[in-house]
Design an enzyme around this catalytic site. Structure first.
Site, PDB file in Angstrom:
ATOM      1  N   ARG A 125      10.815  63.164  56.427  1.00 19.42           N
ATOM      2  CA  ARG A 125      11.823  63.467  55.400  1.00 19.42           C
ATOM      3  C   ARG A 125      13.209  63.525  56.040  1.00 19.42           C
ATOM      4  O   ARG A 125      13.362  63.795  57.218  1.00 19.42           O
ATOM      5  CB  ARG A 125      11.497  64.815  54.745  1.00 19.42           C
ATOM      6  CG  ARG A 125      10.175  64.758  53.964  1.00 19.42           C
ATOM      7  CD  ARG A 125      10.013  65.951  53.060  1.00 19.42           C
ATOM      8  NE  ARG A 125      10.124  67.220  53.760  1.00 19.42           N
ATOM      9  CZ  ARG A 125      10.635  68.314  53.227  1.00 19.42           C
ATOM     10  NH1 ARG A 125      11.087  68.302  51.991  1.00 19.42           N
ATOM     11  NH2 ARG A 125      10.696  69.431  53.917  1.00 19.42           N
ATOM     12  N   LYS A 190       0.781  71.357  62.748  1.00 10.72           N
ATOM     13  CA  LYS A 190       0.920  70.246  61.784  1.00 10.72           C
ATOM     14  C   LYS A 190      -0.037  69.102  62.127  1.00 10.72           C
ATOM     15  O   LYS A 190       0.039  68.516  63.197  1.00 10.72           O
ATOM     16  CB  LYS A 190       2.373  69.765  61.811  1.00 10.72           C
ATOM     17  CG  LYS A 190       2.734  68.814  60.718  1.00 10.72           C
ATOM     18  CD  LYS A 190       4.246  68.789  60.559  1.00 10.72           C
ATOM     19  CE  LYS A 190       4.708  67.717  59.620  1.00 10.72           C
ATOM     20  NZ  LYS A 190       6.174  67.789  59.419  1.00 10.72           N
ATOM     21  N   ARG A 328      11.180  76.630  58.222  1.00  7.33           N
ATOM     22  CA  ARG A 328      10.664  76.952  59.561  1.00  7.33           C
ATOM     23  C   ARG A 328      10.087  78.345  59.541  1.00  7.33           C
ATOM     24  O   ARG A 328      10.756  79.284  59.118  1.00  7.33           O
ATOM     25  CB  ARG A 328      11.780  76.903  60.616  1.00  7.33           C
ATOM     26  CG  ARG A 328      12.323  75.531  60.834  1.00  7.33           C
ATOM     27  CD  ARG A 328      11.455  74.739  61.783  1.00  7.33           C
ATOM     28  NE  ARG A 328      11.881  73.352  61.806  1.00  7.33           N
ATOM     29  CZ  ARG A 328      11.209  72.358  62.323  1.00  7.33           C
ATOM     30  NH1 ARG A 328      10.059  72.568  62.880  1.00  7.33           N
ATOM     31  NH2 ARG A 328      11.674  71.159  62.318  1.00  7.33           N
TER      32      ARG A 328
HETATM   33  P1  ATP Z   1       9.096  70.328  58.932  1.00  4.41           P
HETATM   34  O1  ATP Z   1       7.703  70.117  59.416  1.00  4.41           O
HETATM   35  O2  ATP Z   1      10.023  70.785  59.976  1.00  4.41           O
HETATM   36  O3  ATP Z   1       9.181  71.116  57.646  1.00  4.41           O
HETATM   37  P2  ATP Z   1       9.675  68.110  57.307  1.00  4.41           P
HETATM   38  O4  ATP Z   1       8.550  68.489  56.398  1.00  4.41           O
HETATM   39  O5  ATP Z   1      11.048  68.188  56.756  1.00  4.41           O
HETATM   40  O6  ATP Z   1       9.624  68.892  58.629  1.00  4.41           O
HETATM   41  P3  ATP Z   1       8.359  65.626  57.702  1.00  4.41           P
HETATM   42  O7  ATP Z   1       8.925  64.530  56.937  1.00  4.41           O
HETATM   43  O8  ATP Z   1       7.076  66.205  57.208  1.00  4.41           O
HETATM   44  O9  ATP Z   1       9.472  66.684  57.896  1.00  4.41           O
HETATM   45  O10 ATP Z   1       8.040  65.117  59.192  1.00  4.41           O
HETATM   46  C1  ATP Z   1       8.991  64.998  60.205  1.00  4.41           C
HETATM   47  C2  ATP Z   1       8.791  66.095  61.226  1.00  4.41           C
HETATM   48  O11 ATP Z   1       7.408  66.228  61.557  1.00  4.41           O
HETATM   49  C3  ATP Z   1       9.470  65.763  62.544  1.00  4.41           C
HETATM   50  O12 ATP Z   1      10.757  66.285  62.564  1.00  4.41           O
HETATM   51  C4  ATP Z   1       8.570  66.404  63.607  1.00  4.41           C
HETATM   52  O13 ATP Z   1       8.920  67.746  63.822  1.00  4.41           O
HETATM   53  C5  ATP Z   1       7.208  66.386  62.963  1.00  4.41           C
HETATM   54  N1  ATP Z   1       6.370  65.247  63.415  1.00  4.41           N
HETATM   55  C6  ATP Z   1       6.746  63.994  63.734  1.00  4.41           C
HETATM   56  N2  ATP Z   1       5.682  63.256  64.071  1.00  4.41           N
HETATM   57  C7  ATP Z   1       4.590  64.048  63.960  1.00  4.41           C
HETATM   58  C8  ATP Z   1       3.204  63.858  64.164  1.00  4.41           C
HETATM   59  N3  ATP Z   1       2.686  62.702  64.544  1.00  4.41           N
HETATM   60  N4  ATP Z   1       2.400  64.936  63.953  1.00  4.41           N
HETATM   61  C9  ATP Z   1       2.887  66.129  63.555  1.00  4.41           C
HETATM   62  N5  ATP Z   1       4.184  66.356  63.348  1.00  4.41           N
HETATM   63  C10 ATP Z   1       5.036  65.334  63.525  1.00  4.41           C
END
Ligand code: ATP
Length: 330
Positions: A125, A190, A328
């Protein structure tokens, strides 16, 4: 982009995760040893970890199962099969969602699915990256068109989170949970992420490209680029799980396709109870970031519109919409 036929055949030989000498590989593929060496270099460029031991040869650190459209389609339920308009498997792609956006602009139909072995620019995102090394994880996107306006799809990403949890549970993974709006966690780490991109006119029509990344295995080095605790299925279910990658992709499509195909204004109500049951961050102290502003408080789940509820110290409840915030846990 597809990798060369020789490299593909080489990967099929190495997929058992056992040692193969350069001579054996060259003989099996009917090419010179230097040609094999060149292909192994190409494999390195895909971030695949290759082990080379003199006297023994080459091996992948673990067995792998290449994505196989026929094997995946063979596992689909009758409804999922009906909704699937096509399943494209790419060896290397910038982003499966980016690709489907292009296909959508060119008129592709609802139910087109794209999966890849490797993404050079996997999307998260708000411009974040999804770490997407070769061969051991799932990266897939699907396209669906709607007559409605984009507003009718509010909550779709929450419903899809429920769909992914159902598939992971059917695969044998317990202790999975959802972090609003649509991250999939295993024991507070995650495991998978969903990205829903909706484009269209205010009065409709619109289309959604749904992207999903699920970790089967990430090396320590690959994980260093993630910047938050993460999990992979290998550490949950063991190494043999690598031979079940097509199976999980099939289970995911069996759950995702019915959700996107039936979604309309008001559908979220049918997923709320399950979503709340899997909410793994409710009650936690968090920081919600909206632009440059951070709001601290305790998470209070979601309201019936799927908006996040944050309770401030003074007892005030504030709602947040998914487009604008990052969450977070403290
Ligand atoms: P957050 O998890 O901080 O809430 P978000 O939901 O805004 O982030 P996403 O679009 O879900 O963001 O994913 C991007 C984030 O997920 C990246 O900034 C990184 O921290 C994490 N990420 C990237 N690649 C992976 C992966 N392969 N496995 C788990 N987490 C990942």
């Amino acid at each position: 982009m597809q990798i060369s036929d020789t490299l593909k055949r080489l990967l099929i030989l190495l997929a058992d995760g056992k040692f193969h000498s350069g001579t054996e590989l060259a003989a099996a593929l009917g090419v010179s040893r230097s040609a094999i060496w060149k292909q192994l270099q190409a494999l390195n460029e895909l971030d695949a970890e290759l082990i080379a031991v003199s006297g023994k040869g080459y091996k992948l650190p673990r067995a792998m199962q290449m994505l196989d459209a026929a094997a995946i389609v063979g596992r689909l339920s009758q409804p999922a099969r009906q909704w699937l308009a096509g399943l494209e498997i790419h060896d290397v792609i910038a982003s499966t969602s980016g690709y489907l956006q292009e296909r959508a602009a060119a008129g592709a139909a609802s139910g087109l699915v794209c999966a890849a072995e490797y993404q050079t620019a996997g999307k998260g995102r708000r411009g974040r990256a999804w770490v997407s090394p070769f061969g051991h994880n799932l990266y897939l996107s699907l396209l669906w068109r709607y007559q409605d306006s984009p507003a009718a799809l509010a909550g779709l990403s929450l419903a899809l989170g429920v769909a992914v949890i159902r598939a992971l549970k059917a695969f044998g993974i317990d202790e999975v949970g959802l972090k609003w709006p649509n991250d999939i966690y295993w024991r507070q780490r995650k495991l998978a992420g969903i990205l829903v991109e909706v484009s269209g006119e205010n009065g409709g029509p619109c289309h959604a490209v749904v992207g999903l990344g699920v970790n089967f295995y990430l090396s320590e080095q690959q994980g260093q680029n993630i910047g938050q605790p993460y999990a992979d299925i290998q550490s949950i279910l063991g190494e043999s799980v690598h031979l079940r990658r097509n199976e999980l992709l099939g289970l995911l499509l069996n759950q995702l396709l019915p959700v996107v195909a039936s979604y309309q204004a008001g559908s979220l109500a049918g997923y709320l109870d399950e979503w709340r049951q899997y909410d793994c961050v409710a009650g936690r102290q968090v920081q919600v970031q909206v632009g440059e502003t951070r709001h601290s408080g305790i998470l209070h789940g979601i309201n019936d519109e799927g908006l996040l509820l944050l309770r401030h110290e003074d007892g005030r409840l504030q709602t947040f919409a998914s487009g604008e915030v990052s969450l977070r846990t403290a």
